[in-house]
Design an enzyme around this catalytic site. Structure first.
Site, PDB file in Angstrom:
ATOM      1  N   GLY A   2       0.818  -1.084   0.015  1.00  0.00           N
ATOM      2  CA  GLY A   2      -0.067  -0.028   0.138  1.00  0.00           C
ATOM      3  C   GLY A   2       0.669   1.251  -0.128  1.00  0.00           C
ATOM      4  N   THR A   3       1.996   1.240   0.820  1.00  0.00           N
ATOM      5  CA  THR A   3       3.018   2.229   0.719  1.00  0.00           C
ATOM      6  C   THR A   3       3.171   2.749  -0.787  1.00  0.00           C
ATOM      7  OG1 THR A   3       3.503   2.226   3.078  1.00  0.00           O
ATOM      8  CG2 THR A   3       5.025   3.365   1.448  1.00  0.00           C
ATOM      9  N   SER A  49      -3.930  -3.383  -0.522  1.00  0.00           N
ATOM     10  CA  SER A  49      -2.821  -4.117  -0.043  1.00  0.00           C
ATOM     11  C   SER A  49      -3.381  -5.652   0.411  1.00  0.00           C
ATOM     12  CB  SER A  49      -2.185  -3.563   1.102  1.00  0.00           C
ATOM     13  OG  SER A  49      -0.975  -4.022   1.544  1.00  0.00           O
ATOM     14  N   HIS A  57      -2.093  -7.739   2.660  1.00  0.00           N
ATOM     15  CA  HIS A  57      -2.048  -8.412   3.852  1.00  0.00           C
ATOM     16  C   HIS A  57      -3.088  -8.100   4.938  1.00  0.00           C
ATOM     17  CE1 HIS A  57       0.353  -5.149   6.265  1.00  0.00           C
ATOM     18  NE2 HIS A  57       0.209  -4.844   5.049  1.00  0.00           N
ATOM     19  N   CYS A  62       3.116   2.148  14.079  1.00  0.00           N
ATOM     20  CA  CYS A  62       4.682   2.258  14.494  1.00  0.00           C
ATOM     21  C   CYS A  62       5.542   2.341  13.249  1.00  0.00           C
ATOM     22  CB  CYS A  62       4.777   1.072  15.443  1.00  0.00           C
ATOM     23  SG  CYS A  62       3.788   1.165  17.095  1.00  0.00           S
TER      24      CYS A  62
END
Length: 376
Positions: free
Chosen positions: A71-72, A191, A193, A316
């Site tokens: 996704g990034t 994405s 996952h 995080c």
């Protein structure tokens, strides 16, 4: 604890059986999907099949699904792939959107974390008057709070002013209907996952007429829109997870019941507890819980020691816990005391019971320690 409880689905869902089996099949194929021999054609068939399944899930065109590393990368391609555009993003976007364009203008949100449509229209009007081309990037559902954005209304406004719209639907996929046509968007990031597929594979789907400048060059893969040999094994798993997500979304009502029970019990035990975004539409699997006075990281560690996996309210980065920019933009004064509990299709009643028991014990210990300090 012999049976750990996993309640961090917004970070990553466990690999589903369907994806695992599809990946095992793909592992047996040696060919490069760009090769013309039989082994290469077999690899290409897997890629094309997955591309169609993913397009079906989001109401897109298979020919316009671009595979990425996640996704990034999909977000970065969307925000940097259009030339000569001014970018507007909501103030509560994922870091991969916010940090992709340091020059982007921020659209404010209200106390529930919902985008201010009036402010967006003012920005669009000013940009239109100045002759600027605009890309608006608004996520469908927030990864920290689960708050759902009115993306279709954003799309209507954008069309009125000739702007394009990108939607980060990574967290919404499999939990909400995602249809590019109904959302009125030009690009969608997703994405694998988050829906039970493997990590390290994602996609950007684009509408007809969207022309992107590739950010990774060096090959003709993905119709010259993203260089590099396709991750066939990951793509196979993504396609299988997408097919599963399409058929299992109806089960999210069961997830909602578990989430609502968790919140009801905790709120009855802890009147000081705050639930971010509770006053608006949220993903049915997500609770952002704020326990004033107790740092989120302390709660995460205490729960982890008891065998319960959750996360802090913020995403995080390289293991560093940072105070949530999302909660700050919502005006939450104790953002550092937030945790995120996120459920999935595999979550059970027993796991919710365990979380409630462990969390209540943790809070009770904190209350007793505080009372003892005051008594002293």
């Amino acid at each position: 604890m012999t049976n750990p409880v996993y309640l961090d689905y917004n970070a990553s869902a466990p690999l589903c059986h369907e994806a695992r089996q599809a990946m095992l099949v793909a592992m047996e194929i040696a060919g490069n999907p760009s090769s013309v021999h039989a082994s290469g054609r077999a690899a290409r068939k897997i890629v094309d099949h997955a591309r169609r399944k993913i397009a079906d899930l989001i109401g897109g065109d298979a020919e316009r699904v671009i595979f990425t590393s996640g996704g990034t990368e999909a977000n970065n391609l969307a925000l940097n792939g259009l030339e000569d555009v001014t970018v507007f993003t909501s103030a509560v976007e994922h870091p991969s959107v916010i940090e992709a364009r340091s020059d982007a203008k921020r659209i404010p949100v209200d106390a529930n974390g919902v985008i201010d449509l009036a402010a967006l229209e003012t920005m669009l009007r000013a940009a239109s008057d100045a002759g600027q081309k605009v890309l608006v990037s608004v996520m469908l559902a927030n990864n920290e709070t689960g708050v759902i954005q009115p993306v279709a209304k954003v799309g209507l406004l954008a069309r009125e002013y000739g702007a394009k719209v990108h939607c980060d639907a990574v967290q919404a996929l499999g939990r909400l209907p995602v249809d590019m046509g109904q959302l009125l968007v030009d690009m969608v990031s997703i994405s694998a996952h988050k829906i039970g597929g493997p990590k390290g594979i994602g996609a950007l789907a684009i509408a007809p007429g969207v022309m992107l400048v590739p950010q990774i060059r060096g090959g003709g893969q993905e119709k010259y829109r993203r260089g590099g040999t396709e991750n066939v094994i990951g793509i196979a798993g993504f396609g299988a997870a997408a097919e599963r997500a399409d058929t299992s979304r109806a089960k999210m009502d069961d997830v909602r019941a578990l989430r609502d029970r968790l919140e009801t019990v905790l709120a009855s035990e802890a009147p000081e507890l705050l639930i971010a975004g509770k006053g608006t539409d949220r993903l049915v699997n997500t609770s952002c819980l704020i326990l004033p006075g107790m740092p989120g990281e302390t709660q995460v560690m205490a729960l982890d020691l008891a065998g319960v996996a959750i996360s802090s309210g913020s995403a995080c980065s390289s293991g560093k816990v940072r105070e949530s920019h999302v909660l700050k933009e919502m005006g939450v004064t104790d953002a550092g005391s937030a945790i995120r509990v996120s459920l999935g299709l595999e979550t059970t009643d027993d796991e919710i019971d365990t979380f409630i028991r462990v969390w209540s014990r943790m809070r009770g210990n904190a209350v007793r320690k505080k009372s003892a300090r005051h008594a002293a």
